[in-house]
Design an enzyme around this catalytic site. Structure first.
Site, PDB file in Angstrom:
ATOM      1  N   PRO A 163       3.968  -2.176   3.264  1.00 25.32           N
ATOM      2  CG  PRO A 163       5.562  -3.765   3.884  1.00 25.32           C
ATOM      3  CD  PRO A 163       5.338  -2.285   3.778  1.00 25.32           C
ATOM      4  CE  LYS A 187      -2.840  -0.009   5.449  1.00 24.63           C
ATOM      5  NZ  LYS A 187      -2.620   0.169   4.021  1.00 24.63           N
ATOM      6  CG  ASP A 241      -5.589   6.939  -1.721  1.00 20.44           C
ATOM      7  OD1 ASP A 241      -5.930   7.186  -2.900  1.00 20.44           O
ATOM      8  OD2 ASP A 241      -4.636   6.199  -1.434  1.00 20.44           O
ATOM      9  N   GLY A 267       0.832  -1.191   0.000  1.00 27.62           N
ATOM     10  CA  GLY A 267       0.000   0.000   0.000  1.00 27.62           C
ATOM     11  C   GLY A 267       0.867   1.242   0.000  1.00 27.62           C
ATOM     12  N   GLY A 268       0.208   2.380   0.000  1.00 30.94           N
ATOM     13  CA  GLY A 268       0.931   3.630  -0.038  1.00 30.94           C
ATOM     14  C   GLY A 268       1.779   3.871   1.198  1.00 30.94           C
ATOM     15  CG  PHE A 269       0.236   5.057   4.255  1.00 31.96           C
ATOM     16  CD1 PHE A 269       0.692   6.338   4.509  1.00 31.96           C
ATOM     17  CD2 PHE A 269      -0.983   4.884   3.637  1.00 31.96           C
ATOM     18  CE1 PHE A 269      -0.077   7.428   4.153  1.00 31.96           C
ATOM     19  CE2 PHE A 269      -1.753   5.984   3.271  1.00 31.96           C
ATOM     20  CZ  PHE A 269      -1.299   7.254   3.528  1.00 31.96           C
TER      21      PHE A 269
END
Ligand SMILES: *[C@@H]1O[C@H](CO)[C@@H](O)[C@H](O)[C@H]1NC(C)=O
Ligand SMILES: *[C@@H]1O[C@H](CO)[C@@H](O)[C@H](O)[C@H]1NC(C)=O
Ligand SMILES: *[C@@H]1O[C@H](CO)[C@@H](O)[C@H](O)[C@H]1NC(C)=O
Ligand SMILES: *[C@@H]1O[C@H](CO)[C@@H](O)[C@H](O)[C@H]1NC(C)=O
Ligand SMILES: *[C@@H]1O[C@H](CO)[C@@H](O)[C@H](O)[C@H]1NC(C)=O
Ligand SMILES: *[C@@H]1O[C@H](CO)[C@@H](O)[C@H](O)[C@H]1NC(C)=O
Ligand SMILES: *[C@@H]1O[C@H](CO)[C@@H](O)[C@H](O)[C@H]1NC(C)=O
Ligand SMILES: *[C@@H]1O[C@H](CO)[C@@H](O)[C@H](O)[C@H]1NC(C)=O
Ligand SMILES: *[C@@H]1O[C@H](CO)[C@@H](O)[C@H](O)[C@H]1NC(C)=O
Ligand SMILES: *[C@@H]1O[C@H](CO)[C@@H](O)[C@H](O)[C@H]1NC(C)=O
Ligand SMILES: *[C@@H]1O[C@H](CO)[C@@H](O)[C@H](O)[C@H]1NC(C)=O
Ligand SMILES: *[C@@H]1O[C@H](CO)[C@@H](O)[C@H](O)[C@H]1NC(C)=O
Length: 817
Positions: A513, A528, A625, A509-511
């Protein structure tokens, strides 16, 4: 011929008889193997098959521990796969049987007697009864009981009252000060010898009761007193999904017990081991692998009184650091262990209290308590007694209550980043500053001064007190929230994700894995793992996690908690088995799973989830998002919004703000956001509109191409709308039934959501209303960003319509705070 027939008959007779005998024997042996009741005059001999508990979890029999040849009578977990036994109870732990000739007799009086080969009594349950037909039973909890055969509930004797080194659900540690019963766990001497070892674990009932591990008679580690939620020395004990603890404290009793919340799925045990650790293990019922989920002492600061009196222990890297409490100074600059003393001595009649927060409360063996007093009464009580040195609440649940007073030195304190408690320590009154001037003043002036002074002082005190009480209330509430930080141990997560194995990676993801994990009780989670560079301060972060974890809606992915340890910061979510929406709608085969009815439900669900985020929850959260890959699907294909609150967690969220920090995904970004960096609730509405059109069409906005024009999906939808061919937008579902009016309404709402100007877009509550009613809607205008050329040229592949990986990339350049 006749003879031959006869022989045949006889033969078949014999074989039938044989068969019957066999069946009978088999039946007998089965009956014997599963027998779990022993009535009086029966005995169990070493070498016979063990007695199995009714549910098949435990066995009672004779065993030899480790490499020893000695024999012991004990109870262990039944395990066909291994010869190693996890023994939970030993009858003759002090006196081993030297050979295999031992046997256990159950007498008519209901007494268990263990004999060696010479008929010498080795051990006895020492409890005679006068019931007519006592029965001995091994229960599936591991408890060996003698009951009245006529009244099953009447327990005459039970092994749970004589614990060894293992604490099981249903057992009780502690005891009764009137009868003198004091139940402790005592470690084995070694793996080969179950005899009572050096370490014990139990409740110390001097002063306010507390849980202590002892090395011989010395305190080795203090888990501390029960504060209504946990023991004061275990603030990071994860909010337990498996266990419920119970601590009873009244005039006569101090009892600690626990139960397992899902008894059918898990087994758990806590032991005190030969090295002086208390360790909790857990395993699913169906496999035999035990996992250690908690142990104490965890670090050097947990060791009893490593720092001297009035010192605070902190872990710095792998070692401990002792510092004096504020207002105290070291007694010796060369020897820490001598502790610290007040800078100036206490004054019996005058004193103030200084408040220390985030602590493990000091040793309570020299304390007094009253569980019904309030904090203010507690303070008064302490002030009245010259030798009282500190006070604190004894119970921090709800409206904190109860009172503990300390006398003498304060030892064995440490500091916790979360979950510590407040302690009010008595200090000498502050030094007077007007002493030099008072000499020159006349007596009258002095008097006036004193009167004035005391009036002002009283006023200040009143205001101060009011403020203090108010603050206290406030703070209690804050702490209350703090306490609920649902945190997981790193070890739990490492185990659940198989040490973040690549097999378990769900995506990037953007922040950071995302991994799939399975907790020991079988619950599936998504983890996350946040990248190290991009997050805000830990305290703010924790606060946000607490707030966000409270958001609950059926269309939001549930945040179960977080794991913060050292450098690692992770968010733990419920796991969604059906991946995300993009996995279905943009795929030529999988899109068949989503008929119109399902798509309509998904659109409605997302709208309600977003409405909750925007308006109905306690926080007003802008998602920032929203996109197909952030809509996860549960097992029934219900949509759940994920990744909400990330902007808050990263400390950049406000309801409307200018920002140069970009978060979002091209294709879903509203014009004002992508171009000026201005975002608001209406930016989410724009993304929602894009999502609606994508769900209807099965096409991506970004990367959309059409032979006739160079518009993106929004432009295409607008073109069809104006040409009154809007139904053509619908994903190829000619063979499936759908409602024309529903489809048109959804497209209409989608177009209204993607209007150029934020003020022309409806808010989410209107969206939910519009989707659910038949009323007429305002006409949409040309949408914002209806051609690709309107997009800011950020990535070089913007002309490449095939490139889906770039299209889905979340742009998350947030500055670390
Ligand atoms: C133990 O029980 C058995 C069976 O009831 C009996 O024969 C035996 O005498 C008993 N032994 C002792 C020492 O009580
Ligand atoms: C046990 O043995 C005693 C003495 O031999 C006898 O009186 C009693 O009836 C026996 N009890 C059972 C249940 O067999
Ligand atoms: C039973 O009683 C005897 C004698 O009173 C004592 O020595 C023994 O330790 C007791 N055993 C148990 C298990 O309480
Ligand atoms: C064991 O005894 C209890 C109580 O007398 C009874 O309820 C249970 O059915 C018995 N179990 C077996 C296997 O005999
Ligand atoms: C337990 O106490 C003994 C003797 O007092 C000491 O030698 C030993 O180091 C202690 N063990 C631990 C683990 O602290
Ligand atoms: C602590 O206080 C709460 C709420 O006031 C109460 O329900 C609970 O029983 C108390 N716990 C103990 C251990 O006194
Ligand atoms: C104290 O609690 C115990 C349960 O642990 C209970 O059996 C006992 O009656 C209580 N005593 C009093 C005085 O309330
Ligand atoms: C006791 O527990 C600790 C902590 O889990 C562990 O490191 C140690 O190996 C254990 N000792 C024994 C003898 O099992
Ligand atoms: C249990 O442990 C054994 C041996 O260590 C291993 O082969 C097996 O895969 C483990 N099972 C589970 C479910 O972890
Ligand atoms: C312990 O902490 C104090 C203050 O945080 C610091 O000044 C000191 O250097 C530390 N000592 C050690 C040995 O780390
Ligand atoms: C305590 O403080 C009061 C007022 O500051 C002062 O008068 C008194 O002498 C002090 N007593 C002692 C023992 O220091
Ligand atoms: C206790 O200390 C904390 C932090 O230093 C402070 O915020 C709070 O107001 C104090 N509480 C009281 C009751 O003085």
């Amino acid at each position: 011929m006749e003879i031959a027939m006869r022989t045949g008959l006889i033969n078949s007779f014999t074989s039938i008889t044989m068969l019957l005998v066999c069946i009978f024997l088999l039946f007998l042996s089965l009956a014997f193997a599963t027998q779990d009741n022993i009535t009086s005059n029966e005995s169990i001999k070493d070498g016979e098959s063990p007695l199995v508990s009714a549910g098949g979890t435990f066995e009672l029999g004779f065993f030899s521990p480790g490499n020893s040849m000695n024999r012991f009578l004990g109870v262990w977990y039944k395990n066909e796969l291994s010869t190693h036994k996890e023994v939970i109870w030993v009858a003759n732990r002090e006196i081993p049987l030297k050979d295999r000739s031992g046997f256990l007799n159950f007498t008519q009086q209901g007494v268990l007697l263990l004999f060696n080969g010479n008929n010498e009594r080795i051990w006895s349950s020492n409890k005679t009864t006068n019931v007519e037909s006592p029965v001995m039973q091994l229960l599936d909890s591991g408890n060996l009981v003698v009951i009245d055969g006529k009244d099953n509930n009447f327990i005459l004797w039970q092994s749970f009252e004589y614990p060894c080194d293992t604490f099981l659900p249903g057992m009780m540690i502690g005891g009764n000060s009137q009868t003198g019963v004091d139940r402790n766990l005592i470690s084995w001497k070694s793996a080969d010898d179950p005899g009572p070892g050096q370490f014990s674990f139990g409740i110390d009932r001097q002063g306010f009761p507390q849980l202590v591990i002892r090395n011989g008679t010395l305190k080795h580690c203090r888990l501390g007193s029960w504060n209504g939620k946990r023991f004061t020395g275990t603030p990071d004990l994860p909010r337990d999904q498996f266990l419920k603890y119970d601590f009873i404290l009244n005039k006569t009793h101090a009892d600690y017990s626990y139960e397992i919340l899902r008894p059918g799925a898990l087994l758990t045990r806590l032991i005190v081991n030969q090295s002086g650790f208390v360790e909790r293990f857990m395993r699913p019922i169906q496999n035999n692998n035990w996992t250690s989920i908690y142990s104490a002492p965890r670090d050097l600061c947990d060791n009893y009184s490593v720092c001297g009196a009035h010192m605070i222990c902190k872990m710095v890297d792998q070692s401990h650091n002792c510092t004096c409490l504020e207002g105290f100074e070291p007694k010796s600059h060369t020897d820490w262990s001598r502790g610290c003393a007040r800078r100036s001595a206490l004054n019996c009649t005058h004193g103030i209290f200084q408040n220390f927060t985030g602590l493990k409360l000091p040793d309570t063996s020299l304390s007094w308590y009253d569980t019904s007093m309030s904090l203010v009464e507690c303070k008064d009580m302490c002030l009245k007694n010259c030798s009282c040195t500190a006070y604190a609440n004894s119970n921090i649940t709800g409206e904190a209550s109860g009172c503990i007073l300390w006398f003498g030195e304060l030892v064995d304190m440490r500091e916790f980043s979360t979950g510590g408690q407040d302690l009010y320590i008595r200090m000498p009154p502050p030094l007077k500053t007007d002493q030099t001037t008072s000499n020159t003043n006349s007596g009258k002036k002095k008097l006036v001064g004193i009167i004035l002074g005391s009036t002002v002082l009283a006023g200040v005190l009143m205001v101060g007190l009011t403020f203090y009480i108010w603050r206290k209330k406030q703070r209690k509430q804050e702490i209350e929230e703090d306490m609920e930080l649902p945190s997981f141990h790193l070890a739990t997560i490492v185990k659940a994700t198989d040490n973040f194995s690549s097999n378990n990676k769900l995506g990037q993801g953007g922040f950071g894995p995302v991994y799939k994990g399975t907790l020991i009780d079988g619950q599936e989670i998504a983890v996350k793992r946040l990248s190290k560079s991009s997050r805000q301060g830990l305290t703010e972060f924790k606060n946000e996690v607490i707030l966000i974890a409270k958001l609950q809606h059926r269309n939001l992915v549930k945040l179960l908690g977080c794991c913060i340890q050292g450098d690692e910061v992770m968010l733990i979510y419920e796991f969604m088995p059906n991946k995300s929406l993009d996995y279905f709608i943009f795929d030529q085969t999988r899109n068949k799973f989503l008929d119109w009815q399902r798509r309509n439900l998904i659109i409605g669900g997302i709208a309600r989830g977003l409405l909750y985020l925007h308006q109905d929850s306690r926080l007003r959260i802008i998602h920032r998002d929203l996109k197909a890959s952030n809509i996860l699907l549960d097992k029934d294909m219900n949509p759940k919004i994920s990744d909400f609150g990330m902007a808050r967690l990263f400390g950049v969220d406000q309801i409307e703000a200018d920002t140069n920090k970009v978060v979002g995904t091209y294709g879903y970004m509203s014009p004002e956001y992508a171009v000026d960096g201005r975002f608001s609730l209406k930016s989410d509405v724009f993304s929602f509109g894009v999502l609606v059109l994508e769900i209807i069409s099965g096409k991506k906005n970004r990367g959309f191409s059409h032979p006739d024009h160079c518009h993106n999906l929004l432009g295409h939808a607008w073109k069809l709308w104006t040409e009154e061919r809007a139904l053509e937008l619908l994903d190829n579902m000619s063979d499936r039934p759908y409602s024309v009016s529903e489809v048109l309404r959804c497209i209409h709402v989608g177009l209204l959501c993607v209007q150029q100007k934020p003020e022309e877009r409806p808010n989410m509550s209107s969206v939910v209303l519009m989707l659910g009613s038949e009323n007429s809607l305002p006409d949409p205008k040309q949408p914002g960003f209806f051609t690709e050329r309107n997009m800011p040229a950020v990535d070089s592949s913007s002309g490449n319509h095939e490139s889906s990986s770039i299209n889905d990339l979340t742009i998350s350049q947030l500055d670390a705070r």
